[in-house]
Scaffold this active site. Structure first.
Site, PDB file in Angstrom:
ATOM      1  N   ARG A 297      68.317 -59.406  90.670  1.00 17.12           N
ATOM      2  CA  ARG A 297      69.153 -59.177  91.850  1.00 17.12           C
ATOM      3  C   ARG A 297      69.279 -57.679  92.086  1.00 17.12           C
ATOM      4  O   ARG A 297      68.765 -56.871  91.308  1.00 17.12           O
ATOM      5  CB  ARG A 297      70.557 -59.748  91.619  1.00 17.12           C
ATOM      6  CG  ARG A 297      71.188 -59.221  90.329  1.00 17.12           C
ATOM      7  CD  ARG A 297      72.633 -59.623  90.165  1.00 17.12           C
ATOM      8  NE  ARG A 297      73.144 -59.383  88.830  1.00 17.12           N
ATOM      9  CZ  ARG A 297      73.498 -58.218  88.330  1.00 17.12           C
ATOM     10  NH1 ARG A 297      73.382 -57.130  89.069  1.00 17.12           N
ATOM     11  NH2 ARG A 297      73.966 -58.111  87.102  1.00 17.12           N
ATOM     12  N   VAL A 300      74.664 -53.241  90.839  1.00 12.54           N
ATOM     13  CA  VAL A 300      75.812 -52.487  91.331  1.00 12.54           C
ATOM     14  C   VAL A 300      75.430 -51.023  91.524  1.00 12.54           C
ATOM     15  O   VAL A 300      75.797 -50.378  92.501  1.00 12.54           O
ATOM     16  CB  VAL A 300      77.004 -52.592  90.347  1.00 12.54           C
ATOM     17  CG1 VAL A 300      78.192 -51.777  90.849  1.00 12.54           C
ATOM     18  CG2 VAL A 300      77.396 -54.039  90.124  1.00 12.54           C
TER      19      VAL A 300
END
Length: 466
Positions: A297, A300
């Site tokens: 993914r 952050v």
């Protein structure tokens, strides 16, 4: 007028990452759909989307984790694509598969690639077969305490005990003896079952004074996998990152080249597409590294890579998902300067415990090289329902010293009132000689806490640590 990458994009997340994705999609002319729980309805990401749909109660199981509700919403708003952000369902293979089966584009890797590395033991074995260095450890789930002790004595203490499934550092424990290991094994297995529904355990050699360094990869639409530099994520509390920087000050050019090559091998081994990260542990003395895990993914900390490569990773994710070429020179793209990211949390800066409440003042820093990705504004309320990340402060400079100086000034200028934040901690971190020198490890936060405890400070600002 340029045709948008997608006609519409639904973002199945909240806070700063939802706002971040929506910002790029809006700039590309894509109709954006935010989904939100009732308590998030006033947050900036909701207001900045083209439209929004309320998912109901704050409980994630009834909102951001409710797959049936999310898919029904996507169908109702005629979403062309879904971007999951990070956390929640971002690495949930069942969700990804159902999105694709419903005829909607999944902005991320294939469910098959995600499954191959979701399990730490399977991922470790795959990486070893692909020629990526791994730490000494178990190649199968460890079934009982006696087996754990036997493996640990073969490897040699200290060892780290990890849940095979899940992430975020949850359940990880270090053991330095048989007695420590028996306690750690029981605790780790209990937490693994509770948080992930999977009690399987992995045991690996623990690298003391290690640095946590990760490589950003992009799996392109044409099948190639490329590496976009590395990020040092060694500033952690409870195995969770709070500050990151790129490039890493703790590795040599030779080690960097080997790590980037290994990351490309890792991505290629699983047929990776879209943005992902190959995380490693580095022995700064020996200048060696081992594979830790793969995150399927957007991370952050992706803004530090964006800052040094002058690219928009969300835009590139959308291009790849649409089967298009990326918008930058893959062959000749080189990093420039240095970037540091600080994660601003609503938490006690000394014990790092959540500090919910209403924000009465919110003043973001600005200036050359400064970027703030925020999820909140004055008047918003931080609840106990979700992770207390408020914003990310990113500072870029021509070199590390300039980036550090800009970050330090920006921390002083960042004003948040109404609840506690960890801004005072960053004042201390950025002034710490070990951090400023670049010679630090994953132990740095604990060392700062111990120093504060030894001095017995009771103030509520920077004096808590110095």
């Amino acid at each position: 007028m340029t045709t948008p990458v997608f006609e519409s994009l639904m973002v199945t997340n909240r806070g700063e990452i939802a706002r971040r994705i929506i910002r790029t999609a809006n700039a590309l002319g894509i109709r954006t759909i935010a989904v939100c729980s009732d308590v998030d309805a006033d947050l900036p990401f909701v207001k900045e989307a083209s439209e929004y749909v309320s998912l109901g109660p704050a409980n994630p199981a009834e909102s951001y984790l409710n797959v049936d509700k999310l898919l029904a919403t996507a169908k109702a708003v005629q979403a062309s694509a879904i971007h999951p952000g990070y956390g929640f369902l971002a690495e949930n293979t069942d969700f990804a598969r159902r999105v694709i089966e419903s005829g909607i584009v999944w902005v991320g890797p294939s469910p098959e690639s995600m499954e191959m590395v979701a399990d730490k033991i399977n991922a470790r074995n795959l990486m070893q077969a692909a020629g990526v260095p791994v730490a000494s450890g178990s190649t199968e789930p460890v079934g009982d305490p006696d087996e754990a002790v036997k493996i640990a004595n073969t490897i040699g203490y200290p060892v780290i005990v990890k849940p095979s499934g899940g992430g975020g550092g949850i359940g990880m424990m270090v053991a330095g003896s048989d007695e420590d290991l028996l306690a750690a094994f029981a605790t780790a297995r209990s937490r693994a079952e509770r948080f992930f529904g999977d009690s399987r355990i992995l045991i690996e050699q623990f690298i003391q004074d290690a640095r946590h360094v990760e490589v950003q990869i992009l799996g392109l639409a044409d099948g190639r996998v490329i590496a976009l530099g590395e990020r040092d994520c060694s500033v952690q509390r409870r195995h969770q990152k709070v500050a990151e920087e790129s490039p890493s000050p703790g590795i040599t050019p030779g080690l960097r080249a080997r790590m980037l090559d290994a990351a490309v091998k890792a991505g290629t081994a699983v047929g990776y597409r879209n943005a992902g990260t190959v995380e490693c542990l580095v022995d700064p003395v020996r200048q060696t590294f081992v594979f830790l895990e793969m995150n399927t993914r957007l991370q952050v900390e992706h803004p530090v890579t964006e800052a040094v490569f002058s690219i928009d990773l969300v835009e590139e994710q959308l291009r790849i998902a649409a089967g298009q070429d990326v918008g930058f020179d893959v062959v000749n793209r080189q990093p420039s300067g240095h970037a540091i990211e600080l994660r601003i949390y609503a938490e006690d800066p000394k014990r790092f415990l959540p500090s919910p409440g209403q924000i009465s003042q919110w003043t973001e820093p600005s200036g050359e090289g400064i970027r703030v990705d925020s999820g909140y504004a004055a008047g918003n309320t931080v609840t106990t329902a979700y992770d207390p990340l408020l914003a990310k402060l990113i500072a870029w400079g021509l070199n590390r010293d300039e980036a550090l100086a800009r970050a330090r000034s920006a921390v002083d200028a960042f004003q948040v009132a109404g609840l506690k934040t960890n801004l005072p901690f960053f004042q201390v971190l950025l002034d710490d000689p070990a951090f400023k020198s670049g010679r630090y490890s994953t132990a740095i936060v604990g060392e700062l806490q111990q120093r504060a405890k030894a001095k017995g400070e009771t103030a509520t600002s920077k004096e808590e640590y110095v």
